[in-house]
Design a protein around this motif. Structure first.
Motif, PDB file in Angstrom:
ATOM      1  N   GLN A  52    -110.685   2.194  41.873  1.00  0.00           N
ATOM      2  CA  GLN A  52    -110.598   1.905  40.433  1.00  0.00           C
ATOM      3  C   GLN A  52    -109.679   2.896  39.737  1.00  0.00           C
ATOM      4  OE1 GLN A  52    -114.898   1.730  39.356  1.00  0.00           O
ATOM      5  NE2 GLN A  52    -114.239   0.089  38.007  1.00  0.00           N
ATOM      6  N   ILE A  53    -109.888   4.184  40.003  1.00  0.00           N
ATOM      7  CA  ILE A  53    -109.077   5.216  39.366  1.00  0.00           C
ATOM      8  C   ILE A  53    -107.612   5.073  39.764  1.00  0.00           C
ATOM      9  CG2 ILE A  53    -108.571   7.689  39.400  1.00  0.00           C
ATOM     10  CD1 ILE A  53    -111.471   8.266  39.251  1.00  0.00           C
ATOM     11  N   LYS A  54    -107.371   4.832  41.041  1.00  0.00           N
ATOM     12  CA  LYS A  54    -105.992   4.690  41.514  1.00  0.00           C
ATOM     13  C   LYS A  54    -105.302   3.525  40.834  1.00  0.00           C
ATOM     14  CE  LYS A  54    -103.297   4.086  45.745  1.00  0.00           C
ATOM     15  NZ  LYS A  54    -103.358   3.908  47.212  1.00  0.00           N
ATOM     16  N   LYS A  55    -106.013   2.422  40.681  1.00  0.00           N
ATOM     17  CA  LYS A  55    -105.424   1.233  40.083  1.00  0.00           C
ATOM     18  C   LYS A  55    -105.087   1.463  38.607  1.00  0.00           C
ATOM     19  CE  LYS A  55    -107.079  -2.635  41.392  1.00  0.00           C
ATOM     20  NZ  LYS A  55    -107.976  -3.794  41.617  1.00  0.00           N
ATOM     21  N   ILE A  56    -105.973   2.189  37.907  1.00  0.00           N
ATOM     22  CA  ILE A  56    -105.764   2.410  36.480  1.00  0.00           C
ATOM     23  C   ILE A  56    -104.741   3.506  36.222  1.00  0.00           C
ATOM     24  CG2 ILE A  56    -106.882   3.187  34.350  1.00  0.00           C
ATOM     25  CD1 ILE A  56    -109.430   1.855  35.339  1.00  0.00           C
ATOM     26  N   ALA A  57    -104.759   4.558  37.051  1.00  0.00           N
ATOM     27  CA  ALA A  57    -103.908   5.716  36.796  1.00  0.00           C
ATOM     28  C   ALA A  57    -102.486   5.537  37.310  1.00  0.00           C
ATOM     29  CB  ALA A  57    -104.520   6.965  37.434  1.00  0.00           C
ATOM     30  N   THR A  58    -102.263   4.637  38.265  1.00  0.00           N
ATOM     31  CA  THR A  58    -100.927   4.448  38.826  1.00  0.00           C
ATOM     32  C   THR A  58    -100.035   3.678  37.862  1.00  0.00           C
ATOM     33  OG1 THR A  58    -101.815   4.426  41.063  1.00  0.00           O
ATOM     34  CG2 THR A  58     -99.620   3.503  40.756  1.00  0.00           C
ATOM     35  N   PRO A  59     -98.863   4.175  37.539  1.00  0.00           N
ATOM     36  CA  PRO A  59     -97.955   3.454  36.641  1.00  0.00           C
ATOM     37  C   PRO A  59     -97.591   2.095  37.212  1.00  0.00           C
ATOM     38  CG  PRO A  59     -97.220   5.721  36.991  1.00  0.00           C
ATOM     39  CD  PRO A  59     -98.320   5.467  37.969  1.00  0.00           C
ATOM     40  N   ALA A  60     -97.495   1.103  36.342  1.00  0.00           N
ATOM     41  CA  ALA A  60     -97.191  -0.258  36.788  1.00  0.00           C
ATOM     42  C   ALA A  60     -95.719  -0.420  37.134  1.00  0.00           C
ATOM     43  CB  ALA A  60     -97.595  -1.255  35.707  1.00  0.00           C
ATOM     44  N   GLU A  61     -94.850   0.337  36.482  1.00  0.00           N
ATOM     45  CA  GLU A  61     -93.415   0.197  36.709  1.00  0.00           C
ATOM     46  C   GLU A  61     -92.825   1.509  37.212  1.00  0.00           C
ATOM     47  OE1 GLU A  61     -91.628  -1.069  33.119  1.00  0.00           O
ATOM     48  OE2 GLU A  61     -92.711  -2.982  33.013  1.00  0.00           O
ATOM     49  N   ALA A  62     -91.821   1.405  38.054  1.00  0.00           N
ATOM     50  CA  ALA A  62     -91.167   2.596  38.582  1.00  0.00           C
ATOM     51  C   ALA A  62     -90.350   3.275  37.486  1.00  0.00           C
ATOM     52  CB  ALA A  62     -90.248   2.206  39.742  1.00  0.00           C
ATOM     53  N   PRO A  63     -90.424   4.602  37.377  1.00  0.00           N
ATOM     54  CA  PRO A  63     -89.647   5.303  36.346  1.00  0.00           C
ATOM     55  C   PRO A  63     -88.154   5.251  36.666  1.00  0.00           C
ATOM     56  CG  PRO A  63     -90.709   6.859  37.839  1.00  0.00           C
ATOM     57  CD  PRO A  63     -91.233   5.496  38.198  1.00  0.00           C
ATOM     58  N   THR A  64     -87.356   5.322  35.645  1.00  0.00           N
ATOM     59  CA  THR A  64     -85.903   5.224  35.815  1.00  0.00           C
ATOM     60  C   THR A  64     -85.211   6.566  35.676  1.00  0.00           C
ATOM     61  OG1 THR A  64     -85.655   4.708  33.455  1.00  0.00           O
ATOM     62  CG2 THR A  64     -85.881   2.851  34.983  1.00  0.00           C
ATOM     63  N   SER A  65     -85.926   7.616  35.268  1.00  0.00           N
ATOM     64  CA  SER A  65     -85.311   8.931  35.129  1.00  0.00           C
ATOM     65  C   SER A  65     -86.327  10.005  35.504  1.00  0.00           C
ATOM     66  CB  SER A  65     -84.835   9.159  33.691  1.00  0.00           C
ATOM     67  OG  SER A  65     -85.952   9.275  32.819  1.00  0.00           O
ATOM     68  N   LEU A  66     -85.819  11.227  35.703  1.00  0.00           N
ATOM     69  CA  LEU A  66     -86.687  12.332  36.079  1.00  0.00           C
ATOM     70  C   LEU A  66     -87.692  12.637  34.976  1.00  0.00           C
ATOM     71  CD1 LEU A  66     -87.347  14.483  38.162  1.00  0.00           C
ATOM     72  CD2 LEU A  66     -85.620  15.965  37.105  1.00  0.00           C
ATOM     73  N   ASP A  67     -87.257  12.560  33.726  1.00  0.00           N
ATOM     74  CA  ASP A  67     -88.164  12.813  32.609  1.00  0.00           C
ATOM     75  C   ASP A  67     -89.285  11.772  32.573  1.00  0.00           C
ATOM     76  OD1 ASP A  67     -86.821  15.038  31.785  1.00  0.00           O
ATOM     77  OD2 ASP A  67     -85.592  13.992  30.280  1.00  0.00           O
ATOM     78  N   GLU A  68     -88.945  10.521  32.848  1.00  0.00           N
ATOM     79  CA  GLU A  68     -89.961   9.476  32.858  1.00  0.00           C
ATOM     80  C   GLU A  68     -90.942   9.694  34.006  1.00  0.00           C
ATOM     81  OE1 GLU A  68     -88.117   5.686  32.957  1.00  0.00           O
ATOM     82  OE2 GLU A  68     -87.486   5.734  30.853  1.00  0.00           O
TER      83      GLU A  68
END
Length: 206
Positions: A52-68
């Motif tokens: 449950q935690i992994k599913k909620i805490a994992t970002p849905a989209e891959a970041p496009t920059s280091l700051d993201e």
């Protein structure tokens, strides 16, 4: 039931655990957990609560920059920390005498079977059954748990098992029961969401 508080306490005289769940409307559900059932339930909750935690805490989209990437990692860390936290200080709300609303009667269920199912909306459905020989009708209830509630329940179960000293018994003496239904590794349930160390001071979850 709209859950308000959950309590699990080890009762030394009975050598089993009392699970109590009260709702914001004042009703209360009570059930006994035996050693075999509690020890079988713990790894199931460990796995499903972590998922449950992994599913909620994992970002849905891959970041496009280091700051993201940094921002998403920080957000995920904060979210996971909040999911694992709970209010374990507020005492369980006891009512004088028997609560006015006991949907399953004054006698707690003696649990013989527990089913834990991940739901498509990120919640867990926990179904609890009392199936006894000669019993006219099976007594049962189910609760829906979000990530903070399932992790809180897992914490209370850990504390009560530690207090019971059941794990001090040699592992060879503990036969894994067949009455705890584990969810499949890749659950794709699309059903709608229905629905402590001191014996004198058990821990609670709001």
């Amino acid at each position: 039931m709209n859950i308000h508080q959950v309590s699990i306490s080890y009762v030394q005289e009975q050598d089993r655990m009392m699970l109590r769940i009260n709702g914001k409307d004042g009703g209360e559900l009570r059930a006994w957990l035996t050693r075999r059932l509690a020890l079988a339930l713990m790894p199931v909750l460990n796995r499903t609560a972590a998922e449950q935690i992994k599913k909620i805490a994992t970002p849905a989209e891959a970041p496009t920059s280091l700051d993201e990437q940094r921002g998403q990692l920080l957000t995920a860390f904060e979210k996971e920390a909040s999911l694992r936290s709970g209010d374990f200080k507020t005492p369980y709300r006891d009512q004088p005498g028997l609560p006015a609303d006991l949907p399953l009667g004054p006698e707690p269920l003696l649990l013989t079977e527990v089913k834990v199912t991940p739901m498509g909306n990120g919640q867990l459905r926990m179904q609890l059954f009392e199936k006894l020989p000669g019993q006219e009708a099976v007594r049962h209830f189910q609760v829906m748990m979000d990530a903070p509630l399932s992790n809180g329940l897992l914490h209370l179960l850990h504390q009560s098992i530690k207090m019971s000293q059941w794990l001090d018994v040699p592992a060879a003496m503990l036969t894994p029961p067949e009455n705890v239904a584990l969810p499949p590794a890749e659950a794709a349930d699309t059903e709608p969401a229905e629905l402590a160390a001191d014996l004198a001071k058990p821990k609670y979850l709001n």
